[in-house]
Design a protein around this motif. Structure first.
Motif, short mmCIF file in Angstrom:
data_model
loop_
_atom_site.label_atom_id
_atom_site.label_comp_id
_atom_site.label_asym_id
_atom_site.label_seq_id
_atom_site.Cartn_x
_atom_site.Cartn_y
_atom_site.Cartn_z
N PHE A 105 43.77 67.86 66.16
CA PHE A 105 44.28 69.03 66.05
C PHE A 105 44.43 69.81 67.45
CE2 PHE A 105 40.94 68.15 62.93
CZ PHE A 105 41.67 67.97 61.59
N THR A 106 44.76 68.90 68.33
CA THR A 106 45.14 69.44 69.65
C THR A 106 46.68 69.97 69.75
OG1 THR A 106 45.36 67.47 70.70
CG2 THR A 106 43.38 68.58 70.71
N ASP A 107 47.64 69.30 68.83
CA ASP A 107 49.03 69.84 68.98
C ASP A 107 49.32 71.00 67.87
OD1 ASP A 107 49.71 68.07 71.01
OD2 ASP A 107 49.88 66.42 69.43
N ILE A 164 47.55 77.17 77.74
CA ILE A 164 46.21 76.73 77.85
C ILE A 164 45.62 75.62 76.99
CG2 ILE A 164 43.60 77.87 77.67
CD1 ILE A 164 44.65 80.50 78.00
N PRO A 165 45.47 74.37 77.61
CA PRO A 165 44.96 73.31 76.77
C PRO A 165 43.76 73.72 75.99
CG PRO A 165 44.61 72.73 78.94
CD PRO A 165 45.13 74.29 78.87
N TYR A 166 43.49 72.97 75.01
CA TYR A 166 42.03 73.41 74.16
C TYR A 166 41.78 71.99 73.29
CZ TYR A 166 44.99 73.38 69.86
OH TYR A 166 46.06 72.96 69.07
N THR A 167 40.75 72.23 72.96
CA THR A 167 39.88 71.32 71.86
C THR A 167 39.35 71.75 70.85
OG1 THR A 167 37.92 70.76 72.92
CG2 THR A 167 39.77 69.28 73.68
N VAL A 168 39.16 71.22 69.79
CA VAL A 168 38.29 71.82 68.68
C VAL A 168 36.67 71.50 68.80
CG1 VAL A 168 38.02 71.79 66.26
CG2 VAL A 168 40.14 71.39 66.96
N ALA A 196 41.08 86.00 81.45
CA ALA A 196 40.70 87.22 80.90
C ALA A 196 40.67 87.32 79.54
CB ALA A 196 41.54 88.25 81.87
N ALA A 197 40.01 88.06 79.08
CA ALA A 197 39.93 88.32 77.37
C ALA A 197 40.83 89.42 76.98
CB ALA A 197 38.45 88.72 76.87
N SER A 198 42.20 89.07 77.54
CA SER A 198 43.14 90.21 76.90
C SER A 198 44.49 89.20 77.11
CB SER A 198 43.25 91.29 78.01
OG SER A 198 43.60 90.92 79.10
N ASN A 199 45.35 89.68 76.24
CA ASN A 199 46.73 89.39 76.05
C ASN A 199 46.90 87.88 75.95
OD1 ASN A 199 47.75 91.86 76.59
ND2 ASN A 199 47.44 91.71 78.61
N VAL A 200 45.95 87.18 75.24
CA VAL A 200 46.09 85.85 75.01
C VAL A 200 46.49 85.50 73.45
CG1 VAL A 200 44.68 83.61 74.32
CG2 VAL A 200 43.94 84.88 76.47
N THR A 201 47.78 84.88 73.62
CA THR A 201 48.29 84.45 72.09
C THR A 201 48.15 83.12 71.71
OG1 THR A 201 50.43 83.94 73.37
CG2 THR A 201 50.04 86.33 72.80
N ILE A 202 48.14 82.79 70.24
CA ILE A 202 48.14 81.95 69.69
C ILE A 202 49.09 81.84 68.73
CG2 ILE A 202 46.05 82.39 68.21
CD1 ILE A 202 45.41 79.54 68.21
N ALA A 203 49.66 80.61 68.40
CA ALA A 203 50.68 80.49 67.29
C ALA A 203 50.70 78.87 66.92
CB ALA A 203 52.11 80.70 67.97
N THR A 204 51.26 78.74 65.79
CA THR A 204 51.52 77.44 65.11
C THR A 204 52.39 76.79 66.07
OG1 THR A 204 52.38 78.34 63.39
CG2 THR A 204 50.28 77.62 62.84
N ASN A 205 52.24 75.44 66.05
CA ASN A 205 53.42 74.83 66.72
C ASN A 205 54.89 75.06 65.99
OD1 ASN A 205 54.92 72.75 68.02
ND2 ASN A 205 52.95 71.37 68.55
N ASP A 227 57.00 72.83 65.76
CA ASP A 227 57.10 71.37 65.22
C ASP A 227 56.43 71.22 64.35
OD1 ASP A 227 57.81 68.92 64.54
OD2 ASP A 227 57.56 68.21 66.41
N LEU A 228 56.87 71.72 62.95
CA LEU A 228 55.72 71.75 61.83
C LEU A 228 55.06 70.30 61.63
CD1 LEU A 228 57.82 74.18 59.28
CD2 LEU A 228 55.82 74.75 60.92
N ALA A 229 55.87 69.26 61.83
CA ALA A 229 55.27 68.07 61.80
C ALA A 229 54.07 67.46 62.41
CB ALA A 229 56.46 67.10 62.10
N LYS A 230 53.98 68.46 63.53
CA LYS A 230 52.70 68.27 64.49
C LYS A 230 51.60 68.92 63.89
CE LYS A 230 54.88 66.97 68.78
NZ LYS A 230 55.27 67.30 70.23
N ILE A 231 51.69 69.60 63.03
CA ILE A 231 50.39 70.58 62.27
C ILE A 231 49.59 69.69 61.40
CG2 ILE A 231 49.85 72.45 61.00
CD1 ILE A 231 52.20 74.10 62.00
N ASP A 232 48.25 69.31 61.55
CA ASP A 232 47.56 68.64 60.79
C ASP A 232 46.43 69.48 60.01
OD1 ASP A 232 48.82 65.96 61.53
OD2 ASP A 232 47.75 66.16 63.56
#
Length: 654
Positions: A579-581, A592-596, A620-629, A631-636
């Motif tokens: 799920f890292t992609d 920012i790279p991440y792991t589950v 810093a705990a501000s202005n961090v965004t997250i979005a789905t990829n 490339d929908l094929a990479k969403i698991d």
């Protein structure tokens, strides 16, 4: 036709409640001959899993019936259906259809031992107040501290008496212990103790009575069961003529005259006498309607005890009762076969075909009578065939006869042929048990088993939960054979976040069998809808409802906690996605790279919360965004069903 209706169904609740039996009560007495196990369709509530009725016991007054099920009623209960007209009243009117859902078991009492009886030196009978499940449990019976003898489950509705073959009983009192037994609700009793008394029966066997059974047989009742008796022990005479012993048929029967199981010894013995028709010594001479027989019995015995000799007589009488029509209400018609079937009360042979007259309206028409078992079958041979209208059936005396050569008396009957649709009865689950999930759609496969009319490929032929199929649904044949249809519900039709039971219906009169033109129906006499419960698959994608920072002791963000609208599955195994992609996390323009995060007792791999740990960084705990990829094929990441990947989103953590 009019008739009564079913008005009540509940668990048997007399001296105890039984988890494996249902009681149906009727508001009118039923015709016992019309009641069969196949009349009752029982399924586990919310499913199409059958819990078949294996035996039915109709009460003496015909006002109720006990149904023995294949297995115990589940926690959710059972649904019961009885089709229109499957069961008849004692006056041969049809009962209307009956349906009830979620009939539940409330049995909380252990089976109660009512009696224990020694039947002979090695047989003990125990009677309880409900069905006992000897198969599931390891219990049984021990006599006088001996080895445990297992029991066998009853196969008869309302029969709670169980027979055990035990080591030899001693004369006098014997201690019987019943250990580790339970009913089908799982109510278990560890031990019940009782006493049976046994007295060795050394009485000399002798004849207690003799009576005629029918026109060619009689039953000898003895004072006790015997294990050695045969045709050679009997001498049967009519006047000066002695029947040859090899022509006599001797068998053990029960008190009702039915053969004993596997020919087991009994105190009831049936003797069948040869008719010897067309010989010099017939059982019944010309114009002779009864015959007196002298009967002698000797040489029979039980074990080594020889029976007392008997000399007596019995009178047999011919069956002089004419065959009669059971009821005009039971006359049936078949327009395709051009037949009218009239049921009689005994097996028939055709005596004189010229004794039949059929009138349609006011016109005599050509017809040919034949017989089949107890039925007189009238085939209309007129060029017009069997058309709608009322037919007068004149059955003159001597048209048919029974096995005793008794002919019918003259009678006139009426039969009505209507334009009601000829039907082909649908059996089994044509819709399967569950829809398949294809490209975000629920797809229902309809397996007709034979070619059907083109209307089967029309969405208007079906209903879902009592309403038309949702807009955008598509129905089509899977091959040119036209025996299987697929119904695709639109992806926009929301099932929910869990799989859901739904009622799919083939509408009445909607589809016909191609070969016969008959309407597919659940009824043999009229067009009826075909209803079935199936499972539709969850087709709603999980959506993110909240994104929160995971902070360290200094207040820096070390990860994000995502909350979804439903449970998602982050289980990871060898070869499965990590799920890292699935997501792109940024602070400004920096990715920012991440792991589950690993599952914990408070954050499992299959709940609605997913924690993403930043890899070797904090921010810093501000202005961090997250979005789905993008490339929908990479969403698991998907919901627990695996059907629906998370919906696209782009948010700023809070």
């Amino acid at each position: 036709m009019g008739g009564g209706f079913f008005y009540w169904l509940h668990f048997r609740s007399e001296s105890a409640i039984n988890a494996k039996e249902l009681v149906v009560k009727f508001n009118k007495a039923v015709s016992k001959a019309s009641v069969a196990t196949t009349d009752f369709a029982v399924t586990a509530t919310g499913t199409v899993t059958a819990n078949s009725v294996t035996d039915v016991l109709v009460s003496e007054d015909g006002k109720s019936a006990v149904l023995l099920l294949t297995s115990a009623v589940p926690t959710a209960g059972v649904d019961v259906k009885i089709a229109d007209g499957d069961i008849l009243t004692s006056g041969y009117d049809k009962f209307a259809k009956f349906e009830i859902t979620a009939v539940k078991n409330s049995d909380s009492a252990t089976p109660k031992l009512l009696s224990a009886v020694a039947k002979d030196s090695t047989t003990v009978e125990l009677t309880f107040d409900e069905q006992v499940d000897w198969t599931t449990n390891s219990g049984g019976v021990s006599v006088n501290g001996g080895s445990l003898v297992a029991g066998a489950n009853s196969t008869k509705a309302g029969d709670y008496t169980y027979t055990f073959t035990v080591p030899a009983l001693k004369t006098g009192a014997n201690t019987v212990q019943v250990l580790n037994y339970a009913d089908f609700a799982g109510n278990k009793e560890a031990l019940s103790t009782t006493t049976v008394n046994y007295a060795s029966n050394v009485a000399t066997p002798e004849v207690a009575s003799i009576k005629a059974e029918d026109s060619t047989s009689f039953i000898v009742t003895l004072n006790r069961s015997v294990d050695t008796i045969a045709n050679t022990n009997f001498t049967v005479k009519k006047g000066n003529y002695t029947c040859t012993s090899t022509d006599l048929t001797v068998s053990y029967v029960d008190a009702d005259g039915n053969p004993t199981v596997a020919g087991a010894p009994s105190k009831y013995v049936k003797v069948e006498v040869p008719t010897q028709a067309a010989t010099a010594n017939p059982l019944y001479a010309t114009n002779e309607n009864s015959v007196a027989l002298s009967v002698s019995l000797s040489g029979y015995k039980n074990a080594t005890v020889i029976g007392k000799e008997y000399n007596g007589s019995v009178t047999l009488s011919k069956d002089l009762t004419a065959p009669v029509v059971v009821s005009s209400k039971l006359i049936t018609t078949d327009k395709v076969a051009k037949t009218i079937t009239v049921p009689f009360d005994s097996t028939l042979t055709l005596a004189d075909a010229s004794k039949l007259t059929v009138v349609s309206g006011t016109v005599k028409i050509a017809a040919t009578p034949t017989v089949s078992g107890k039925n007189l079958v009238i085939t209309i041979t007129d060029a017009a065939g069997l058309t709608d209208g009322t037919y007068s059936l004149v059955l003159d005396k001597g048209l048919v006869k029974d096995s005793g050569n008794n002919v019918n008396e003259a009678t006139t009957l009426s039969a009505t042929v209507s334009s009601a649709s000829a039907t082909k009865v649908v059996t089994g689950g044509i819709f399967g048990t569950a829809a398949t999930y294809e490209n975000g759609k629920n797809v229902i496969t309809v397996n007709y088993g034979a070619k059907v009319s083109d209307s089967a490929a029309s969405t208007s032929s079906y209903s879902l939960n009592g309403a038309a199929l949702p807009a955008g649904s598509v129905a089509y044949f899977t091959t040119s054979v036209k025996d299987t249809v697929k119904i695709e519900l639109p992806a926009s039709y929301p099932v929910g976040i869990e799989d859901l039971s739904a009622k799919i219906t083939l509408n009445a009169s909607a589809v016909k069998d191609y070969a016969t033109g008959n309407v597919l129906s659940t009824s043999a006499t009229e067009a009826k809808a075909v209803d079935q419960v199936i499972t539709l698959k969850d087709n709603v994608a999980p959506t993110v409802s909240k994104v929160e920072y995971v902070k360290d002791a200094n207040g820096l963000a070390t990860g994000l906690k995502l909350t979804f609208s439903e449970a998602v599955d982050t289980t990871s195994a060898a070869g499965s996605p990590d799920f890292t992609d699935d997501f792109v996390i940024k602070t400004g323009s920096t990715v920012i790279p991440y792991t589950v995060a690993s599952a914990t007792s408070t954050d499992t791999a299959t709940d609605n919360v997913v924690t993403l740990d930043f890899t070797s960084v904090s921010t810093a705990a501000s202005n961090v965004t997250i979005a789905t990829n993008t490339d929908l094929a990479k969403i698991d990441l998907a919901d627990k069903s695996g059907n629906n990947k998370v919906a696209s989103f782009s948010v700023t953590a809070q």
